[in-house]
Enzyme design. Structure first.
Site, PDB file in Angstrom:
ATOM      1  N   GLU A 128       0.829  -1.211   0.000  1.00  0.00           N
ATOM      2  CA  GLU A 128       0.000   0.000   0.000  1.00  0.00           C
ATOM      3  C   GLU A 128       0.861   1.258   0.000  1.00  0.00           C
ATOM      4  O   GLU A 128       0.549   2.230  -0.682  1.00  0.00           O
ATOM      5  CB  GLU A 128      -0.946   0.024   1.216  1.00  0.00           C
ATOM      6  CG  GLU A 128      -1.951  -1.114   1.286  1.00  0.00           C
ATOM      7  CD  GLU A 128      -3.046  -1.049   0.220  1.00  0.00           C
ATOM      8  OE1 GLU A 128      -3.050  -0.095  -0.574  1.00  0.00           O
ATOM      9  OE2 GLU A 128      -3.880  -1.969   0.185  1.00  0.00           O
ATOM     10  N   ASP A 169      -4.348  -9.578  -8.593  1.00  0.00           N
ATOM     11  CA  ASP A 169      -4.697  -8.584  -9.618  1.00  0.00           C
ATOM     12  C   ASP A 169      -3.559  -7.775 -10.225  1.00  0.00           C
ATOM     13  O   ASP A 169      -3.206  -7.900 -11.399  1.00  0.00           O
ATOM     14  CB  ASP A 169      -5.797  -7.648  -9.078  1.00  0.00           C
ATOM     15  CG  ASP A 169      -5.514  -7.099  -7.674  1.00  0.00           C
ATOM     16  OD1 ASP A 169      -4.435  -7.365  -7.139  1.00  0.00           O
ATOM     17  OD2 ASP A 169      -6.389  -6.397  -7.113  1.00  0.00           O
ATOM     18  N   GLU A 208     -18.547  -6.193  -2.488  1.00  0.00           N
ATOM     19  CA  GLU A 208     -17.160  -6.648  -2.351  1.00  0.00           C
ATOM     20  C   GLU A 208     -16.964  -8.060  -2.903  1.00  0.00           C
ATOM     21  O   GLU A 208     -15.928  -8.390  -3.441  1.00  0.00           O
ATOM     22  CB  GLU A 208     -16.767  -6.565  -0.873  1.00  0.00           C
ATOM     23  CG  GLU A 208     -15.308  -6.427  -0.598  1.00  0.00           C
ATOM     24  CD  GLU A 208     -14.650  -5.188  -1.189  1.00  0.00           C
ATOM     25  OE1 GLU A 208     -15.133  -4.626  -2.191  1.00  0.00           O
ATOM     26  OE2 GLU A 208     -13.599  -4.784  -0.666  1.00  0.00           O
ATOM     27  N   GLU A 220     -12.284   0.393  -9.496  1.00  0.00           N
ATOM     28  CA  GLU A 220     -11.895  -0.493 -10.597  1.00  0.00           C
ATOM     29  C   GLU A 220     -12.885  -0.504 -11.754  1.00  0.00           C
ATOM     30  O   GLU A 220     -12.499  -0.538 -12.923  1.00  0.00           O
ATOM     31  CB  GLU A 220     -11.686  -1.931 -10.093  1.00  0.00           C
ATOM     32  CG  GLU A 220     -10.384  -2.165  -9.363  1.00  0.00           C
ATOM     33  CD  GLU A 220     -10.402  -1.677  -7.926  1.00  0.00           C
ATOM     34  OE1 GLU A 220     -11.463  -1.200  -7.461  1.00  0.00           O
ATOM     35  OE2 GLU A 220      -9.358  -1.762  -7.263  1.00  0.00           O
ATOM     36  N   THR A 239      -1.275   1.188 -10.747  1.00  0.00           N
ATOM     37  CA  THR A 239      -2.496   0.533 -10.258  1.00  0.00           C
ATOM     38  C   THR A 239      -3.313   1.466  -9.376  1.00  0.00           C
ATOM     39  O   THR A 239      -4.502   1.265  -9.183  1.00  0.00           O
ATOM     40  CB  THR A 239      -2.147  -0.772  -9.500  1.00  0.00           C
ATOM     41  OG1 THR A 239      -3.350  -1.501  -9.284  1.00  0.00           O
ATOM     42  CG2 THR A 239      -1.465  -0.498  -8.166  1.00  0.00           C
TER      43      THR A 239
HETATM   44  C1  DMJ Z   1      -6.334   0.463  -5.052  1.00  0.00           C
HETATM   45  O1  DMJ Z   1      -5.568   0.840  -3.964  1.00  0.00           O
HETATM   46  C2  DMJ Z   1      -5.492  -0.117  -6.141  1.00  0.00           C
HETATM   47  O2  DMJ Z   1      -6.180  -0.029  -7.338  1.00  0.00           O
HETATM   48  C3  DMJ Z   1      -5.110  -1.537  -5.881  1.00  0.00           C
HETATM   49  O3  DMJ Z   1      -4.347  -2.112  -6.896  1.00  0.00           O
HETATM   50  C4  DMJ Z   1      -6.327  -2.354  -5.670  1.00  0.00           C
HETATM   51  N1  DMJ Z   1      -7.213  -1.804  -4.727  1.00  0.00           N
HETATM   52  C5  DMJ Z   1      -7.393  -0.423  -4.530  1.00  0.00           C
HETATM   53  C6  DMJ Z   1      -8.746   0.114  -4.884  1.00  0.00           C
HETATM   54  O4  DMJ Z   1      -9.769  -0.749  -4.797  1.00  0.00           O
END
Ligand code: DMJ
Length: 867
Positions: A147, A294, A388, A406, A492
């Protein structure tokens, strides 16, 4: 792709634009292209309407950002219900979700480049000054490496990228002297100790002040990390290296990626969800494109785009091929086991996978992107947001929704690729829903339950980093943005990194990449994206034609349970017990388990464990007459008290079972009539009922493929009597059998129990009616909140499970009652090849229980990982 202005200037300001590497340019082409004309199909949206929606996004951003700055800053996040900042340690712990909070004004940093995209240059300038003035990266706090990398390092680098772009333009940020980059470098060095493992995979957490090893660090004992956690570093780390010239960051991120690649499951080319950072063993062997994996895939493809390194594309394509082969079941994306990729690992999908259509657009695979996106959109239309987790028949599985971006991301990329105004309408709906259901006086609040509309006091930083960026860009024309967005790649977390980095400071050695890949057959790899200019103008209804068959896929799915419960209430029958309703303290529920041969153990930590007892039936075998067992037996005296041998075919398994049971048999073995079939080559499958109530069948039945069956048949020919032990625990049985007196040669009997070792037993004693059974579905699991108080029994996909009530959904959207489905399957099965027929994915019950446990772990993991 447009040409950006050249550059020089201080520090790492925009360098003279190098010619794009072909790879970066072609891949990036997937993002652009078809926005120009859309002659037919969904009604085009006027410029005014688009501007209106763009302005609405701006207003919403102001509401979210303004409230954060006013009521929460310098805290990491806004608590929009109580209108204050979330300060770690001052609020009740939410577990691993809090590991994103490092007391470093997370939301401000995550919002930096959004401000520029939304044309709020003045605010950006102010925000950068605040970051430089207020943010401390040296707090004694344990944070998630993943994170911190995507949100904070990415946020600082995105801010830096746009700061130097603005400075270059000559109006704003003239005072800027790479200060954000210096902070990013400081943070990069703080994260490096996490990589101090023999594998090179990073520890999942690090103490910003004390690192990993020191006693004060309070971390460093972890053994596992998620694949995405270890595989989502290369963009930020490589950008840091290339901006600064310090190659160590890119090297570390590459090493972690190399290790993950090495550890992929070699026959399926899939990766698991969690991996041991010391041994490299897969800890969780389920594999999907959502939570836990992912962005590993995302970063392989984007690393190729940003760094122009073919090896990343080769890896991505190898994985993508596996994903499309096993996980993609259009429009669904379903987790499978890496070692048994034909076996689904669960019956639900998580919201994080909604990014995948966007990635498919980048890859250039538009059709499945359109399909999955359409399915997701229908789930959203049903529940206002993407829950979720939701089941394959689109019921809510986990009702939270923390305002994830997303789906908006994929909507944006699909619009860029297709130019289809349908996606603008989708975006409009997202805006409406956010304002209607999530907006509160002090910001936007996460949904606690999409079904009730209840809120959580939470507004995650990614909501500002990503959601507003993608929504704004969706409605923006080129002239609405002060720079060329196509010169950047999105991380991401939707932070922007300039593509010119591909040719800057390329000093990191690309270890072994060429030799490693020579063995790969890449004949099917796409090295370029399809040209959407050709694709869509030729058939402007292309996207619509793909969506059309899926139009009602969600509406037509079966609301599992409801109809059944109503029906059974009407009929006076008890509704089947659903996994989620199971109570460990309810004697009736325990009785059902007992019937399944399962007992329940209360563990010290409050959880419960299910243990299945081996079911054993032992007896001598006798061939039934008629051998197919399809009518009343003419030799009941021969099979009485024995295990009857029957040939497959001509009637339902249940019918055979009834006939031999009526003749007094204590069990049955059905032998495949397809000569040469073998459990070595044929996928395991499970016999199903005949669509009627099979409660009357009390004897266990076993199916053997021809090769294994012939062992018994040969033994009968050779010996007078052959004794067989039917058990679901064949492997554990050997010692017991060894201790038994071996049949003497006088009575010519022989044990043939070993033949059962790879076969499937169906214990019809425990089998509930077929409408309570399932094929290819998977156990329901507990959400973490349930685990302490109640046990939730796996609703197994085995048709012998009474706990779950189910229907399945056919892909054409029609509800398919499982009765019918099984009946159809059984009917066709009788004449078909077992290698390709129904029930291929069935598992033995102990494996189901293991999967069920995995599902529970999955939820716990989802909670931990990145949700
Ligand atoms: C974000 O922090 C990023 O996109 C991560 O790769 C996946 N989850 C969250 C948002 O849902």
């Amino acid at each position: 792709m447009s040409e950006a202005g050249g550059g020089r200037g201080s520090g790492s300001s925009v360098p003279q634009r190098a010619p794009w590497s072909l790879v970066a340019a072609t891949a990036a082409l997937c993002l652009v292209s078809a926005t120009s004309v859309w002659p037919v199909g969904a009604a085009p949206m006027s410029r005014e309407e688009k501007q209106k929606l763009g302005n609405q996004v701006l207003e919403m951003f102001d509401h979210a950002y303004g409230n954060y700055m006013e009521h929460a800053y310098p805290a990491d996040e806004l608590m929009p219900l109580t209108c204050r900042g979330r300060v770690r340690g001052q609020e009740p712990s939410r577990g691993d979700v809090d590991d994103a909070l490092g007391k470093f004004s997370l939301t401000l940093i995550d919002s930096l480049d959004t401000l520029v995209v939304l044309n709020k240059t003045k605010e950006f300038e102010d925000a950068v000054r605040k970051v430089l003035r207020d943010v401390n990266l040296d707090n004694d706090v344990v944070v998630s490496v993943f994170e911190t990398n995507i949100r904070v390092l990415g946020g600082l680098l995105g801010g830096h990228s746009l700061a130097i772009m603005l400075k270059e333009k000559g109006e704003y940020m003239q005072w800027y002297n790479d200060e954000l980059l210096q902070m990013a470098k400081q943070l990069g060095y703080k994260l490096l100790p996490a990589f101090n493992t023999t594998s090179g995979l990073p520890y999942p957490r690090i103490n910003l002040k004390f690192g990993i090893r020191k006693p004060e660090a309070r971390t460093g004992t972890e053994t596992d990390t998620c694949t995405a956690c270890a595989g989502t570093l290369i963009l930020e780390f490589a950008a840091l290296s290339r901006f600064t010239g310090a190659t160590i960051f890119e090297e570390y991120a590459r090493k972690a990626l190399d290790f993950l690649w090495e550890k992929r499951q070699r026959s399926s080319n899939l990766v698991g969800v969690t991996i041991n950072i010391h041994t490299g063993d897969w800890v969780r062997k389920d594999s999907g494109v959502g939570a836990g994996i992912d962005s590993y895939y995302e970063y392989l493809l984007k690393a190729y785009v940003l760094l122009g390194d073919d090896s990343f594309l080769e890896r991505f394509n190898t994985h993508y091929d596996a994903i499309m082969r096993y996980i993609s079941q259009p429009p669904l994306l379903l987790d499978v086991h890496i070692h048994k990729p034909m076996l689904n690992a669960r019956t639900w999908m998580d919201a994080l996978l909604a990014f995948f259509p966007g990635l498919q657009v980048l890859k250039g695979d538009i059709r499945p992107a359109i399909e999955t996106h359409e399915m997701l959109y229908q789930v959203i239309k049903k529940h206002n947001f993407l829950p979720e987790a939701f089941t394959t028949d689109f019921r809510v599985h986990w009702a939270q929704h923390p305002l994830r971006p997303e789906f908006a991301e994929s909507t944006y990329f699909l619009y860029k690729a297709t130019g289809d105004p349908y996606y603008l309408e989708v975006g409009k709906t997202l805006i409406e829903n956010l304002n209607k259901y999530a907006r509160v006086p002090c910001g936007f609040a996460a949904m606690k339950d999409v079904r009730t509309g209840s809120h959580e006091d939470r507004m995650d930083s990614f909501f500002l980093a990503e959601m507003f960026k993608y929504l704004y860009l969706l409605f923006a024309d080129k002239e609405d943005i002060i720079f060329d967005i196509e010169d950047y790649i999105f991380t991401t977390e939707a932070h922007l990194l300039p593509l010119w980095l591909s040719t800057t400071n390329q000093r990191v050695s690309k270890k072994n990449t060429t030799s490693e890949y020579t063995e790969l057959d890449d004949s099917n790899f796409d090295w370029t994206c399809p040209n959407t200019q050709i694709l869509f103008p030729n058939d402007p209804l292309y996207a619509q034609s793909i969506r059309e068959p899926l139009k009602n896929v969600v509406d037509k799915s079966c609301p599992r349970g409801i109809i059944r419960v109503e029906e059974s209430l009407r009929s006076g029958a008890k509704p089947p017990l659903r996994a989620r309703d199971f109570m460990a303290t309810n004697p009736e529920h325990l009785e059902i388990l007992k019937k399944m041969g399962v007992s329940l153990i209360h563990l010290k930590d409050g959880r419960v464990q299910l243990v299945q007892h081996a079911i054993q039936t032992r007896g001598f075998v006798a061939s039934s007459k008629p051998y197919n067992g399809c009518s009343e037996l003419t030799n009941p005296e021969a099979v009485m008290g024995k295990i009857a041998l029957i040939q497959r075919g001509q009637c339902m398994f249940a019918e055979k079972a009834r006939n031999i049971q009526n003749a007094g048999a204590i069990g049955g073995i059905v032998i495949d009539d397809n000569e040469g079939s073998s459990s070595d080559t044929a996928p395991l499958f499970q016999m199903a009922g005949d669509g009627k109530d099979t409660d009357d069948i009390k004897i266990p039945m076993l199916f053997l493929f021809s090769k294994e069956g012939s062992i018994i048949l040969d033994a009968i020919r050779e010996y007078e009597e052959v004794e067989v032990l039917l058990s679901d625990k064949a492997k554990d049985r050997d010692p017991e059998m060894e201790n038994e007196e071996q049949p003497s040669s006088e009575n010519d009997s022989q044990s043939a129990e070993q033949i059962a070792s790879r076969s499937q037993e169906i214990d019809l004693v425990d089998q509930e009616s077929p409408e309570e059974s399932s094929v290819n579905s998977h156990p329901e699991s507990l959400s973490p909140v349930d685990t302490d108080s109640a046990a939730s029994v796996s609703s197994s996909e085995q048709d012998s499970n009474p706990v779950e009530n189910l229907e399945t959904t056919s892909l054409d959207g029609e509800c398919t009652d499982l009765d019918n489905q099984l009946q159809e399957q059984s009917e066709t099965e009788e004449d078909s090849n077992p290698n390709v027929s129904w029930g291929q994915k069935a598992q033995p019950i102990d494996s189901i229980l293991a999967d069920w446990n995995e599902d529970i772990e999955a939820f716990e993991m989802m909670d931990k990982d990145e949700l």
